[in-house]
Scaffold this motif. Structure first.
Motif, PDB file in Angstrom:
ATOM      1  N   UNK A   1      -3.009 -23.187 -34.191  1.00 24.46           N
ATOM      2  CA  UNK A   1      -2.078 -22.400 -33.053  1.00 24.46           C
ATOM      3  C   UNK A   1      -1.629 -21.134 -33.991  1.00 24.46           C
ATOM      4  N   UNK A   2      -2.204 -20.468 -34.137  1.00 21.06           N
ATOM      5  CA  UNK A   2      -1.497 -19.221 -34.545  1.00 21.06           C
ATOM      6  C   UNK A   2      -1.096 -18.823 -35.799  1.00 21.06           C
ATOM      7  N   UNK A   3       0.305 -20.310 -36.251  1.00 22.42           N
ATOM      8  CA  UNK A   3       1.265 -19.847 -37.336  1.00 22.42           C
ATOM      9  C   UNK A   3       0.529 -19.669 -38.378  1.00 22.42           C
ATOM     10  N   UNK A   4       2.031 -18.710 -39.162  1.00 19.09           N
ATOM     11  CA  UNK A   4       1.221 -19.055 -40.902  1.00 19.09           C
ATOM     12  C   UNK A   4       0.911 -19.407 -41.339  1.00 19.09           C
ATOM     13  N   UNK A   5      -0.657 -19.388 -42.374  1.00 20.44           N
ATOM     14  CA  UNK A   5      -0.243 -20.421 -43.335  1.00 20.44           C
ATOM     15  C   UNK A   5       1.083 -20.872 -44.257  1.00 20.44           C
ATOM     16  N   UNK A   6       1.965 -20.402 -44.517  1.00 19.94           N
ATOM     17  CA  UNK A   6       3.285 -20.544 -44.937  1.00 19.94           C
ATOM     18  C   UNK A   6       4.114 -21.884 -44.685  1.00 19.94           C
ATOM     19  N   UNK A   7       3.653 -22.107 -42.893  1.00 20.25           N
ATOM     20  CA  UNK A   7       4.502 -23.523 -42.211  1.00 20.25           C
ATOM     21  C   UNK A   7       4.162 -24.812 -43.430  1.00 20.25           C
ATOM     22  N   UNK A   8       3.144 -24.354 -43.766  1.00 19.20           N
ATOM     23  CA  UNK A   8       2.776 -25.545 -44.462  1.00 19.20           C
ATOM     24  C   UNK A   8       3.061 -25.713 -46.009  1.00 19.20           C
ATOM     25  N   UNK A   9       3.644 -24.681 -46.241  1.00 19.32           N
ATOM     26  CA  UNK A   9       4.585 -25.201 -47.672  1.00 19.32           C
ATOM     27  C   UNK A   9       5.747 -25.909 -47.260  1.00 19.32           C
ATOM     28  N   UNK A  10       6.517 -25.903 -45.551  1.00 19.74           N
ATOM     29  CA  UNK A  10       7.443 -26.338 -45.412  1.00 19.74           C
ATOM     30  C   UNK A  10       7.345 -27.856 -45.695  1.00 19.74           C
ATOM     31  N   UNK A  11       7.782 -28.905 -46.855  1.00 20.92           N
ATOM     32  CA  UNK A  11       8.086 -30.225 -46.984  1.00 20.92           C
ATOM     33  C   UNK A  11       8.000 -31.295 -46.335  1.00 20.92           C
ATOM     34  N   UNK A  12       8.972 -30.491 -45.349  1.00 25.16           N
ATOM     35  CA  UNK A  12      10.080 -31.255 -44.751  1.00 25.16           C
ATOM     36  C   UNK A  12       8.931 -31.257 -43.125  1.00 25.16           C
ATOM     37  N   UNK A  13       8.848 -30.509 -42.911  1.00 27.00           N
ATOM     38  CA  UNK A  13       7.178 -30.171 -41.856  1.00 27.00           C
ATOM     39  C   UNK A  13       7.044 -31.537 -40.905  1.00 27.00           C
ATOM     40  N   UNK A  14       6.559 -32.474 -42.139  1.00 22.42           N
ATOM     41  CA  UNK A  14       6.357 -34.050 -40.789  1.00 22.42           C
ATOM     42  C   UNK A  14       7.900 -34.855 -40.949  1.00 22.42           C
ATOM     43  N   UNK A  15       9.370 -34.467 -40.946  1.00 14.32           N
ATOM     44  CA  UNK A  15      10.181 -34.840 -40.909  1.00 14.32           C
ATOM     45  C   UNK A  15      11.021 -34.852 -39.985  1.00 14.32           C
ATOM     46  N   UNK A  16       9.659 -33.218 -39.202  1.00 14.73           N
ATOM     47  CA  UNK A  16      10.336 -31.987 -37.828  1.00 14.73           C
ATOM     48  C   UNK A  16       9.688 -32.667 -36.680  1.00 14.73           C
ATOM     49  N   UNK A  17      10.374 -33.746 -35.430  1.00 15.39           N
ATOM     50  CA  UNK A  17       9.999 -34.226 -34.324  1.00 15.39           C
ATOM     51  C   UNK A  17       8.995 -32.428 -32.847  1.00 15.39           C
ATOM     52  N   UNK A  18       9.941 -32.170 -33.072  1.00 16.27           N
ATOM     53  CA  UNK A  18       8.966 -31.083 -32.238  1.00 16.27           C
ATOM     54  C   UNK A  18       7.693 -29.966 -32.834  1.00 16.27           C
ATOM     55  N   UNK A  19       7.566 -30.466 -34.005  1.00 18.03           N
ATOM     56  CA  UNK A  19       5.606 -30.010 -34.856  1.00 18.03           C
ATOM     57  C   UNK A  19       4.755 -31.026 -33.590  1.00 18.03           C
ATOM     58  N   UNK A  20       5.165 -32.577 -33.157  1.00 25.16           N
ATOM     59  CA  UNK A  20       4.354 -33.149 -32.575  1.00 25.16           C
ATOM     60  C   UNK A  20       4.053 -32.820 -31.024  1.00 25.16           C
TER      61      UNK A  20
END
Length: 249
Positions: free
Chosen positions: A81-100
């Motif tokens: 998806x071209x997102x920067x690798x820094x987004x994977x450092x967010x520990x809340x990422x799996x709690x974000x519905x939009x990422x699905x």
């Protein structure tokens, strides 16, 4: 309080026996759904966040497993998806519905595909939203979760639903609340979910292969790349699913 590795072996052996012998009907129903998916030319999509990604790895791309399988992971938003690798450092990422929504859009999904989703708690936003998307689009959904843990926590999704509320088949990994099995006073150690989820995944794959054999269909199964002829065998079958399955490090 004294705990030992032998204590863990005793606990996990009991968990394996309980999980592996008490859900035959559900394993059979899951195998029926996946066999129908493969017979229709579909692919099995597997998704899990955190340690539940181990379930997706158990389903997709391993020796002795089915070739028409694809792993969906949070890192796909970077890899595809071209997102920067820094987004994977967010520990809340799996709690974000939009990422699905992002993951679903990026994955090579077709209408005949089925889904395997694992989450010990079954309550985080990305997992529940993915389950919503899967069912809205008419895919069969198999869930592996801890029934005990999920029952004791609130959903983190706006709908108030949990993974188990949305699945066609729910398999209980038998993990206790908090996953760890040996209490040492100030905490607990000895996780259960990864081991029992892998057990359930392998039981289901075995049942799918048994059904294909009964239909006189040669199962599309991986050999180890590390045996003579294994890589050639695997590449030949993978070619049938070009563009449908992804294999990354």
């Amino acid at each position: 309080m004294t705990i030992t590795s032998s204590d863990y072996v005793e606990v996990i052996t009991k968990a394996i026996e309980r999980v592996g012998t008490t859900q035959g009907d559900r394993v059979a129903r899951a195998a029926d759904l996946l066999t129908a998916t493969l017979q229709a030319g579909g692919v099995i999509q597997a998704f899990g966040c955190g340690h539940s990604e181990a379930l997706a790895m158990e389903i997709a791309g391993r020796a002795g497993g089915l070739v028409p399988t694809n792993k969906i992971a949070l890192r796909d938003i970077v890899l595809y998806g071209g997102e920067p690798t820094s987004v994977l450092g967010d520990p809340q990422l799996e709690r974000t519905p939009d990422v699905a929504h992002r993951l679903y859009a990026l994955a090579p999904i077709k209408p005949d595909d089925a889904f395997f989703i694992a989450s010990n708690s079954g309550v985080n936003g990305a997992v529940v939203e993915m389950a919503h998307l899967v069912k809205q689009r008419g895919h069969p959904l198999i869930a592996i979760t801890s029934v005990e843990h999920s029952a004791r926590v609130e959903s983190r999704h706006d709908s108030g639903l949990k993974l188990a509320d949305l699945a066609d088949v729910v398999l209980d990994n038998g993990a206790p609340y908090g996953d760890a099995s040996l209490d040492y006073g100030d905490g607990a150690v000895g996780a259960v979910s990864s081991i029992t989820a892998a057990l359930l995944a392998q039981q289901i794959v075995t049942e799918v292969v048994a059904r294909l054999l009964a239909l006189n269909v040669t199962p599309p199964v991986y050999l180890s790349d590390n045996v003579p002829g294994g890589r050639e065998h695997n590449k030949l079958i993978e070619a049938r699913y070009a563009g449908r399955i992804r294999r990354t490090a």
